[in-house]
Design a protein around this motif. Structure first.
Motif, PDB file in Angstrom:
ATOM      1  N   ASN A  32     -18.996  64.971 -13.491  1.00  0.00           N
ATOM      2  CA  ASN A  32     -18.808  64.114 -12.326  1.00  0.00           C
ATOM      3  C   ASN A  32     -17.563  64.621 -11.613  1.00  0.00           C
ATOM      4  O   ASN A  32     -16.533  64.839 -12.254  1.00  0.00           O
ATOM      5  CB  ASN A  32     -18.632  62.652 -12.733  1.00  0.00           C
ATOM      6  CG  ASN A  32     -19.897  62.081 -13.330  1.00  0.00           C
ATOM      7  OD1 ASN A  32     -20.869  61.842 -12.624  1.00  0.00           O
ATOM      8  ND2 ASN A  32     -19.911  61.879 -14.630  1.00  0.00           N
ATOM      9  N   HIS A  53     -18.369  54.716 -10.609  1.00  0.00           N
ATOM     10  CA  HIS A  53     -19.465  55.690 -10.554  1.00  0.00           C
ATOM     11  C   HIS A  53     -20.082  55.898 -11.937  1.00  0.00           C
ATOM     12  O   HIS A  53     -21.301  55.829 -12.099  1.00  0.00           O
ATOM     13  CB  HIS A  53     -18.919  57.017  -9.999  1.00  0.00           C
ATOM     14  CG  HIS A  53     -19.866  58.162 -10.069  1.00  0.00           C
ATOM     15  ND1 HIS A  53     -20.873  58.355  -9.156  1.00  0.00           N
ATOM     16  CD2 HIS A  53     -19.953  59.182 -10.954  1.00  0.00           C
ATOM     17  CE1 HIS A  53     -21.542  59.448  -9.472  1.00  0.00           C
ATOM     18  NE2 HIS A  53     -20.996  59.967 -10.554  1.00  0.00           N
ATOM     19  N   THR A  61     -21.821  58.496  -5.499  1.00  0.00           N
ATOM     20  CA  THR A  61     -21.133  57.292  -5.048  1.00  0.00           C
ATOM     21  C   THR A  61     -20.337  57.638  -3.802  1.00  0.00           C
ATOM     22  O   THR A  61     -19.627  58.638  -3.774  1.00  0.00           O
ATOM     23  CB  THR A  61     -20.187  56.738  -6.128  1.00  0.00           C
ATOM     24  OG1 THR A  61     -20.946  56.443  -7.301  1.00  0.00           O
ATOM     25  CG2 THR A  61     -19.476  55.489  -5.669  1.00  0.00           C
ATOM     26  N   TYR A 102     -16.538  61.007  -1.927  1.00  0.00           N
ATOM     27  CA  TYR A 102     -17.725  60.887  -2.764  1.00  0.00           C
ATOM     28  C   TYR A 102     -17.405  61.280  -4.196  1.00  0.00           C
ATOM     29  O   TYR A 102     -16.560  62.132  -4.444  1.00  0.00           O
ATOM     30  CB  TYR A 102     -18.844  61.824  -2.267  1.00  0.00           C
ATOM     31  CG  TYR A 102     -19.044  61.776  -0.784  1.00  0.00           C
ATOM     32  CD1 TYR A 102     -19.896  60.837  -0.210  1.00  0.00           C
ATOM     33  CD2 TYR A 102     -18.369  62.654   0.061  1.00  0.00           C
ATOM     34  CE1 TYR A 102     -20.076  60.786   1.159  1.00  0.00           C
ATOM     35  CE2 TYR A 102     -18.541  62.608   1.427  1.00  0.00           C
ATOM     36  CZ  TYR A 102     -19.391  61.674   1.973  1.00  0.00           C
ATOM     37  OH  TYR A 102     -19.556  61.606   3.325  1.00  0.00           O
TER      38      TYR A 102
END
Length: 160
Positions: A32, A53, A61, A102
């Protein structure tokens, strides 16, 4: 917490959009990772959106921020036969602005075509088509500043 970070720069040979270049260095990414626009400054705890997230198992996200807009006219809703369905005088609209921050799961980078122009909106559409979970994390207006215009950039310099 103090940590050492390694920063690598990548220069596009051709414009690849807001997310297209990510495909070129997928192997270097963590599971991530944070992606942000270069013309936005954030004053927030990134840990909160990152944990949100992961906890919600989102594939992507997006940080959003509420904006109130005053529409200075009467707003009319009209159906497909041009019949007036409803009217509201000078409505106040609450919309959520995309802040340009993001968190992405590495697995969705395979949806990004190689060496082709591809924007984050294209990636979001591709995720939704695949029925991947896409989330919105709400941040306060004071936690971000778009510096894409000279006036906003100067304001950011004063605040920093």
């Amino acid at each position: 917490r103090n940590q050492n970070y390694k920063i690598s720069l990548y220069e596009e040979k051709n414009p690849l959009g807001t997310v297209g270049a990510v495909r070129t260095f997928t192997k270097k990414l963590s599971n991530n990772f944070i992606l942000t626009n270069c013309d936005t400054v954030f004053k927030m705890n990134f840990h909160n959106i990152y944990e949100f997230h992961k906890k919600n198992k989102f594939m992507l996200t997006m940080a959003v921020s509420a904006k109130d807009l005053n529409f200075p006219y009467g707003s009319c809703k009209i159906d497909e036969n041009n019949n007036l369905v409803a009217m509201e005088e000078k409505p106040k609209l609450k919309l959520f602005a995309n802040t340009g921050l993001y968190i992405l799961n590495k697995d969705i980078t395979r949806l990004i075509p190689k060496n082709r122009y591809f924007d984050i909106t294209d990636l979001i559409s591709a995720c939704r088509k695949k029925k991947f979970k896409v989330g919105a994390f709400i941040i306060k207006n004071k936690e971000w500043l778009d510096v894409g215009h000279v006036k906003d950039f100067n304001k950011a310099i004063e605040e920093i």
